[in-house]
Each structure stands twice: as structure tokens, then as C-alpha cells.
Design an enzyme around this catalytic site. Structure first.
Site, PDB file in Angstrom:
ATOM      1  N   LYS A  11      26.286  45.565 -25.298  1.00  0.00           N
ATOM      2  CA  LYS A  11      24.835  45.938 -25.545  1.00  0.00           C
ATOM      3  C   LYS A  11      23.375  46.154 -25.052  1.00  0.00           C
ATOM      4  CE  LYS A  11      27.130  47.974 -30.093  1.00  0.00           C
ATOM      5  NZ  LYS A  11      27.443  47.373 -31.581  1.00  0.00           N
ATOM      6  N   TYR A  51      30.060  57.807 -29.262  1.00  0.00           N
ATOM      7  CA  TYR A  51      30.310  57.245 -30.831  1.00  0.00           C
ATOM      8  C   TYR A  51      30.511  58.915 -31.563  1.00  0.00           C
ATOM      9  CZ  TYR A  51      28.994  52.413 -29.616  1.00  0.00           C
ATOM     10  OH  TYR A  51      29.418  51.630 -29.400  1.00  0.00           O
ATOM     11  N   ASN A 114      23.938  43.599 -32.681  1.00  0.00           N
ATOM     12  CA  ASN A 114      25.344  42.650 -32.946  1.00  0.00           C
ATOM     13  C   ASN A 114      25.735  42.487 -31.041  1.00  0.00           C
ATOM     14  OD1 ASN A 114      26.857  45.074 -31.653  1.00  0.00           O
ATOM     15  ND2 ASN A 114      27.332  45.259 -34.294  1.00  0.00           N
ATOM     16  N   HIS A 117      30.171  45.460 -28.521  1.00  0.00           N
ATOM     17  CA  HIS A 117      31.424  46.436 -28.559  1.00  0.00           C
ATOM     18  C   HIS A 117      32.491  46.569 -28.191  1.00  0.00           C
ATOM     19  CE1 HIS A 117      33.636  49.995 -29.660  1.00  0.00           C
ATOM     20  NE2 HIS A 117      33.869  50.062 -28.213  1.00  0.00           N
ATOM     21  N   GLU A 128      37.881  55.000 -25.351  1.00  0.00           N
ATOM     22  CA  GLU A 128      37.305  54.750 -25.166  1.00  0.00           C
ATOM     23  C   GLU A 128      36.553  54.150 -23.019  1.00  0.00           C
ATOM     24  OE1 GLU A 128      35.594  52.701 -28.598  1.00  0.00           O
ATOM     25  OE2 GLU A 128      36.729  50.890 -27.418  1.00  0.00           O
TER      26      GLU A 128
END
Length: 140
Positions: A11, A51, A114, A117, A128
Site C-alpha cells: 500500500k 474496494y 497497515n 493487502h 482481485e
């Protein structure tokens, strides 16, 4: 054990801190092979599409904003039980609850930032991967 593919994303919070190589090394050291990889800067529309499953959740707007705020590295990983292995090496979403030695324990800044993913199931991985890669871009 089955050889499978999974989707992985480094990310913007991690790419901003130049952690792409360190995170990829952790994935490879865990026995996963990178068979497709690309650095992208998600548009707002791409982030909303990717998302979309979270569109009714209170964090959706913040998630879309953060994911379109900088470069992201998208990858297809392959290996024995790649989905479970990737989720194990990523660690818990909340870095304070993540196990020592996991990506999130080592690199995440917060629950929202975080660092990574990963797909949570074979069906999710297929969707995905197809969202970002054509079959001809996956070599492995």
C-alpha cells in the site's frame, strides 16, 4: 498441499517509506514466488472499484482516499497454500495484535496504514487478480 495464486498489494503508506523491497523479501522468504508485479497509482475510480465490497462501511471513503494517495505495488504470488501463507506473513490487520516477524508488526503504522493487502479466499484472489492483471502478464 496445493499450489495456488493470490493477490498481494503493498500500500501507499509502505511505498512512501520505500519498503517495497523489504516487504517483497519477506514474502519470498516465506516461500511465495512473485509471478506478476506492477507499480500503479490508483485513481479514485479504480480504488472505489477495487474496494466496492466495502462501499457501505463507514471507513470506505477514508480507504479510497488513502489508496489513491500514492503509488501501490500490486502483485500475484504463487506457492503452496499461497493464500493462507500470505495472510500469515502479513499478520493481523491491527499491527499491535500482529505476531512478531509479520509484515504488519514490522512495518505497519496503524490499522488504517497497515502496509499490505492480501486476498482472503480463492474466489477473492481470482477477482482481485483479474481486476489488475491479464493472464499474459502473469508469468510463473
Amino acid at each position: 498441499m496445493a499450489i495456488e495464486r493470490t493477490f498481494s498489494m503493498i500500500k501507499p503508506d509502505a511505498t512512501r517509506r520505500n519498503l517495497t523491497g523489504a516487504i517483497t523479501k519477506m514474502l519470498e522468504d516465506a516461500g511465495l514466488q512473485v509471478i506478476a508485479s506492477r507499480r500503479v497509482w490508483m485513481s479514485r475510480r479504480e480504488a472505489e472499484g477495487f474496494y466496492a465490497v466495502h462501499k457501505d462501511r463507514p471507513f470506505f471513503g477514508e480507504l479510497v482516499e488513502s489508496m489513491s494517495a500514492g503509488p501501490t505495488v500490486i502483485q500475484v504470488l504463487q506457492g503452496e497454500n499461497a493464500i493462507a501463507k500470505n495472510r500469515e506473513i502479513m499478520g493481523a490487520t491491527n499491527p499491535t495484535q500482529a505476531a512478531e516477524g509479520t509484515i504488519r508488526k514490522t512495518h505497519a503504522l496503524s490499522i488504517g496504514e497497515n502496509s499490505v493487502h492480501g486476498s482472503d479466499a480463492p474466489e477473492t484472489a481470482a477477482v482481485e487478480i483479474a481486476y489488475w492483471f491479464s493472464e499474459t502478464e502473469i508469468v510463473g
